[in-house]
Write a protein that holds these residues in place. Sequence first.
Motif, PDB file in Angstrom:
ATOM      1  N   ILE A 111       1.087  -1.145  -0.139  1.00  0.00           N
ATOM      2  CA  ILE A 111       0.257  -0.103   0.366  1.00  0.00           C
ATOM      3  C   ILE A 111       0.643   1.511   0.020  1.00  0.00           C
ATOM      4  CG2 ILE A 111      -1.738   1.136   1.400  1.00  0.00           C
ATOM      5  CD1 ILE A 111      -3.084  -1.609   0.245  1.00  0.00           C
ATOM      6  N   THR A 112       1.734   1.042   0.792  1.00  0.00           N
ATOM      7  CA  THR A 112       3.217   2.836   1.176  1.00  0.00           C
ATOM      8  C   THR A 112       3.458   2.590  -0.452  1.00  0.00           C
ATOM      9  OG1 THR A 112       4.484   1.401   1.887  1.00  0.00           O
ATOM     10  CG2 THR A 112       3.041   2.419   3.736  1.00  0.00           C
ATOM     11  N   SER A 113       3.676   1.251  -1.396  1.00  0.00           N
ATOM     12  CA  SER A 113       4.506   1.741  -1.823  1.00  0.00           C
ATOM     13  C   SER A 113       3.756   2.091  -3.410  1.00  0.00           C
ATOM     14  CB  SER A 113       5.363   0.566  -2.517  1.00  0.00           C
ATOM     15  OG  SER A 113       4.291  -1.044  -2.490  1.00  0.00           O
ATOM     16  N   GLY A 114       2.279   2.162  -3.501  1.00  0.00           N
ATOM     17  CA  GLY A 114       1.737   2.452  -4.343  1.00  0.00           C
ATOM     18  C   GLY A 114       0.988   1.831  -5.194  1.00  0.00           C
ATOM     19  N   LYS A 115       1.533  -0.295  -4.546  1.00  0.00           N
ATOM     20  CA  LYS A 115       1.590  -1.201  -5.950  1.00  0.00           C
ATOM     21  C   LYS A 115      -0.022  -1.174  -5.781  1.00  0.00           C
ATOM     22  CE  LYS A 115       5.953  -2.144  -6.174  1.00  0.00           C
ATOM     23  NZ  LYS A 115       6.682  -2.217  -5.217  1.00  0.00           N
ATOM     24  N   ALA A 116      -0.252  -1.470  -4.187  1.00  0.00           N
ATOM     25  CA  ALA A 116      -1.614  -2.166  -4.657  1.00  0.00           C
ATOM     26  C   ALA A 116      -2.662  -1.218  -3.501  1.00  0.00           C
ATOM     27  CB  ALA A 116      -2.048  -3.159  -3.533  1.00  0.00           C
ATOM     28  N   ARG A 117      -3.962  -1.434  -3.604  1.00  0.00           N
ATOM     29  CA  ARG A 117      -5.239  -0.163  -3.432  1.00  0.00           C
ATOM     30  C   ARG A 117      -5.996  -0.787  -2.166  1.00  0.00           C
ATOM     31  NH1 ARG A 117      -4.423   1.659  -8.567  1.00  0.00           N
ATOM     32  NH2 ARG A 117      -5.876  -0.258  -9.528  1.00  0.00           N
ATOM     33  N   CYS A 118      -7.351  -0.592  -1.216  1.00  0.00           N
ATOM     34  CA  CYS A 118      -7.838  -1.206  -0.540  1.00  0.00           C
ATOM     35  C   CYS A 118      -8.816  -0.952  -0.675  1.00  0.00           C
ATOM     36  CB  CYS A 118      -7.127  -1.164   0.774  1.00  0.00           C
ATOM     37  SG  CYS A 118      -5.850  -0.367   1.133  1.00  0.00           S
ATOM     38  N   GLY A 149     -20.617 -15.225   0.573  1.00  0.00           N
ATOM     39  CA  GLY A 149     -21.572 -14.048   0.918  1.00  0.00           C
ATOM     40  C   GLY A 149     -21.668 -12.320   0.081  1.00  0.00           C
ATOM     41  N   THR A 150     -22.417 -11.308  -0.233  1.00  0.00           N
ATOM     42  CA  THR A 150     -22.435  -9.832  -1.214  1.00  0.00           C
ATOM     43  C   THR A 150     -21.838  -8.955   0.127  1.00  0.00           C
ATOM     44  OG1 THR A 150     -22.952 -11.777  -2.517  1.00  0.00           O
ATOM     45  CG2 THR A 150     -23.662  -9.238  -3.250  1.00  0.00           C
ATOM     46  N   LYS A 151     -20.804  -8.146  -0.492  1.00  0.00           N
ATOM     47  CA  LYS A 151     -20.856  -6.640   0.102  1.00  0.00           C
ATOM     48  C   LYS A 151     -21.708  -6.167  -1.239  1.00  0.00           C
ATOM     49  CE  LYS A 151     -19.157  -8.075   3.768  1.00  0.00           C
ATOM     50  NZ  LYS A 151     -19.900  -7.687   5.006  1.00  0.00           N
ATOM     51  N   ARG A 152     -22.450  -4.889  -0.511  1.00  0.00           N
ATOM     52  CA  ARG A 152     -22.802  -4.180  -1.116  1.00  0.00           C
ATOM     53  C   ARG A 152     -22.030  -2.406  -1.270  1.00  0.00           C
ATOM     54  NH1 ARG A 152     -28.508  -4.992  -3.753  1.00  0.00           N
ATOM     55  NH2 ARG A 152     -27.038  -6.165  -4.616  1.00  0.00           N
ATOM     56  N   PHE A 153     -22.063  -1.927  -1.899  1.00  0.00           N
ATOM     57  CA  PHE A 153     -21.725  -0.722  -2.620  1.00  0.00           C
ATOM     58  C   PHE A 153     -20.569   0.506  -1.995  1.00  0.00           C
ATOM     59  CE2 PHE A 153     -26.005   0.495  -1.207  1.00  0.00           C
ATOM     60  CZ  PHE A 153     -26.181   1.062  -1.714  1.00  0.00           C
ATOM     61  N   ILE A 154     -20.051  -0.778  -2.834  1.00  0.00           N
ATOM     62  CA  ILE A 154     -18.186  -1.329  -2.493  1.00  0.00           C
ATOM     63  C   ILE A 154     -16.648   0.035  -2.758  1.00  0.00           C
ATOM     64  CG2 ILE A 154     -16.203  -1.918  -1.738  1.00  0.00           C
ATOM     65  CD1 ILE A 154     -18.511  -2.748   0.108  1.00  0.00           C
ATOM     66  N   THR A 155     -17.222   1.075  -2.798  1.00  0.00           N
ATOM     67  CA  THR A 155     -15.980   1.634  -3.342  1.00  0.00           C
ATOM     68  C   THR A 155     -15.017   1.020  -2.963  1.00  0.00           C
ATOM     69  OG1 THR A 155     -16.803   4.013  -2.275  1.00  0.00           O
ATOM     70  CG2 THR A 155     -14.592   4.121  -3.085  1.00  0.00           C
ATOM     71  N   ASN A 156     -14.334   1.463  -5.081  1.00  0.00           N
ATOM     72  CA  ASN A 156     -13.028   0.824  -5.171  1.00  0.00           C
ATOM     73  C   ASN A 156     -12.895  -0.908  -5.575  1.00  0.00           C
ATOM     74  OD1 ASN A 156     -11.513   3.338  -4.850  1.00  0.00           O
ATOM     75  ND2 ASN A 156     -10.442   2.624  -3.335  1.00  0.00           N
ATOM     76  N   GLY A 157     -14.865  -0.509  -5.808  1.00  0.00           N
ATOM     77  CA  GLY A 157     -14.856  -2.379  -5.705  1.00  0.00           C
ATOM     78  C   GLY A 157     -14.023  -2.790  -7.205  1.00  0.00           C
ATOM     79  N   GLY A 158     -13.568  -3.798  -7.427  1.00  0.00           N
ATOM     80  CA  GLY A 158     -12.769  -4.040  -8.952  1.00  0.00           C
ATOM     81  C   GLY A 158     -11.611  -3.445  -8.524  1.00  0.00           C
ATOM     82  N   TRP A 159     -11.675  -2.104  -8.653  1.00  0.00           N
ATOM     83  CA  TRP A 159      -9.929  -0.940  -8.944  1.00  0.00           C
ATOM     84  C   TRP A 159      -9.366  -1.888  -7.092  1.00  0.00           C
ATOM     85  CZ3 TRP A 159      -9.249   4.159  -7.130  1.00  0.00           C
ATOM     86  CH2 TRP A 159      -7.545   4.676  -8.449  1.00  0.00           C
ATOM     87  N   ALA A 160      -9.937  -1.420  -6.348  1.00  0.00           N
ATOM     88  CA  ALA A 160      -8.821  -2.646  -4.659  1.00  0.00           C
ATOM     89  C   ALA A 160      -8.052  -3.289  -5.519  1.00  0.00           C
ATOM     90  CB  ALA A 160      -9.613  -1.995  -3.875  1.00  0.00           C
ATOM     91  N   ASP A 161      -7.568  -4.120  -4.305  1.00  0.00           N
ATOM     92  CA  ASP A 161      -6.501  -5.178  -4.470  1.00  0.00           C
ATOM     93  C   ASP A 161      -6.735  -5.802  -3.020  1.00  0.00           C
ATOM     94  OD1 ASP A 161      -4.728  -5.238  -6.853  1.00  0.00           O
ATOM     95  OD2 ASP A 161      -4.240  -3.302  -5.759  1.00  0.00           O
ATOM     96  N   TRP A 162      -7.313  -5.226  -1.701  1.00  0.00           N
ATOM     97  CA  TRP A 162      -7.225  -5.755  -0.791  1.00  0.00           C
ATOM     98  C   TRP A 162      -8.014  -5.014  -0.237  1.00  0.00           C
ATOM     99  CZ3 TRP A 162      -4.738  -9.826   0.917  1.00  0.00           C
ATOM    100  CH2 TRP A 162      -3.440 -10.020   0.030  1.00  0.00           C
ATOM    101  N   TYR A 163      -9.085  -6.501   0.243  1.00  0.00           N
ATOM    102  CA  TYR A 163     -10.902  -5.807   0.891  1.00  0.00           C
ATOM    103  C   TYR A 163     -10.593  -6.676   2.086  1.00  0.00           C
ATOM    104  CZ  TYR A 163     -11.791  -5.301  -4.214  1.00  0.00           C
ATOM    105  OH  TYR A 163     -11.805  -4.827  -5.286  1.00  0.00           O
TER     106      TYR A 163
END
Length: 375
Positions: A111-118, A149-163
């Motif tokens: 995360i700190t190196s900017g390689k992954a988003r959450c 299960g399903t999580k709804r309205f997730i900001t960065n859904g599909g764009w983030a690497d870590w959830y």
Amino acid sequence: MSHLEAEYRDFRTSVRRFANDELAPRAAMLDREQMPPVESFAASLSLGLPSLPYPQHLGGGEGDIYAQCVAMEELSRVCASTALAISSSWILMAVVAFGTEAQQNEVIPQITSGKARCAWGLTEPKGGSDLMAASTKAVQSGDGWVLNGTKRFITNGGWADWYLVFARTTEKRFGLFLVNKADPGVSFGAPERKMGMRGSPTSDVIMDNVALPESRLLGDPEQGARYITEALLKSRLQMSAHALGIAAGALDAALRYTTEREQFGQSISKFQMIRAMAAEMAIKVESSRSVLRHACELFIAGDPEVKLHASIAKVLCSDTAMAVTTDAVQLHGGYGYLEDYAVERMMRDAKVTQIWEGTNQIQRMMIAKEIYEAV
Ligand SMILES: Cc1cc2nc3c(=O)[nH]c(=O)nc-3n(C[C@H](O)[C@H](O)[C@H](O)COP(=O)(O)OP(=O)(O)OC[C@H]3O[C@@H](n4cnc5c(N)ncnc54)[C@H](O)[C@@H]3O)c2cc1C
């Protein structure tokens, strides 16, 4: 100027300069094209914004909650979607707070190196305000866990690497899990088409028999609700600052426009009614900033009263964002209703600040609980 503000004055100036130089030119395009802020986010790495709160030994800037709020305000003053993408990177502070050293060493440098988003994975189709109604299940299996299960309205859904996923581990208890985009069984819903915050992707996160090793569980599998409550207290302050920034940006735009626009042979800023509106907007922005700063001071001091004041700040800053952006559109006359002027986007972006991070009704319930308990 308060002691805290004086300490962060240079930081505020550099984030403001960065936002004006790097975010402003792209803000309208991100909204129009409904694109994630890839370039703006990448540019923010030069200032260390995605890594701001993390410990130095993990590549972070060790910026405290006030630094985080200053950054949020200055970024969302210009582009609320990019500000949200950056604050989303701070979610894995939960790993620093509740995870093991091995977990921290594995994910935080990404995360700190900017390689992954959450991203947060809390809300569900049937569990919104009532978070404890979440039905996503984590079942222990062999040496690990299986999530469904399903999580709804997730900001960065599909764009983030870590959830960071909140899942039921027993009938009444929850755990917090680190789910990776690449884990087999993880998929995403179609991007939501939203009123505002259009430069921020939002979608369902679907988990179908996602098998995770034990190392993806954070802390105690029955303490997830406590961990989330602690993490949300901090993010409530960050998102108050996010809303405040939208309001401050709209006030800037309204002051500029009313100074330049002439009617009846003079600048409309000379009309008493316009001046009164501008003054009211400034009162809302300044009082929201003061309340938020006070809440940050309580947070830094570890004062339990922060709970009450964080909720007050959330309601005040987001209601201010809605009121001030609406007035800013009004002060632009017909031009405020056009996409050509930033206040139109700001008014659409402001609405969700009253809805997410615990709706303003839920915050008022929490405020009432705190003040009655103190009687
Ligand atoms: C753009 C966007 C991004 C989001 N990003 C994320 C994210 O990244 N991760 C995540 O987990 N979630 C996210 N959310 C979800 C958000 O936090 C929820 O939408 C919010 O918590 C409200 O839940 P709900 O939508 O199910 O509304 P509901 O809980 O169904 O509420 C509907 C209405 O009823 C009111 N209400 C509910 N209960 C009460 C009560 N007891 N008393 C009085 N009024 C009540 C609410 O205030 C609201 O007005 C996002 C939402 C949006 C729109």
